[in-house]
Design a protein around this motif. Structure first.
Motif: not given
Length: 76
Positions: A69-70, A48, A65-66, A42, A72, A75-76
């Motif tokens: 994140e979703e 991303w 990338g999303k 990121k 976790d 811990n992006a």
């Protein structure tokens, strides 16, 4: 290192990808069936991107990338 799985639709086909934290902080290695796909991170603008040239489009990299994140992952 432990890999996590994410599912993503690419070209209307559900794909299962493995995500693993890379040695470099904030980078993730993406594989599919043990085949290297991309190394992503990121950037400072919150987008991303791929570290090296990738066959994946920027929108697919952003979607991966999303999902990271979703889920976790790391811990992006």
């Amino acid at each position: 290192m432990q890999a996590s799985e994410i599912k993503l639709f690419i070209n209307n086909i559900e794909q299962t990808l493995q995500v693993q934290k890379d040695k470099a902080p904030g980078n993730f290695v993406i594989t599919q069936e043990l085949k290297f796909i991309a190394r992503i991170y990121k950037d400072a603008d919150g987008r991303w991107k791929s570290v090296e040239i990738s066959d994946l489009s920027p929108s697919v990299i952003e979607s991966i990338g999303k999902e990271i994140e979703e889920a976790d992952i790391g811990n992006a």
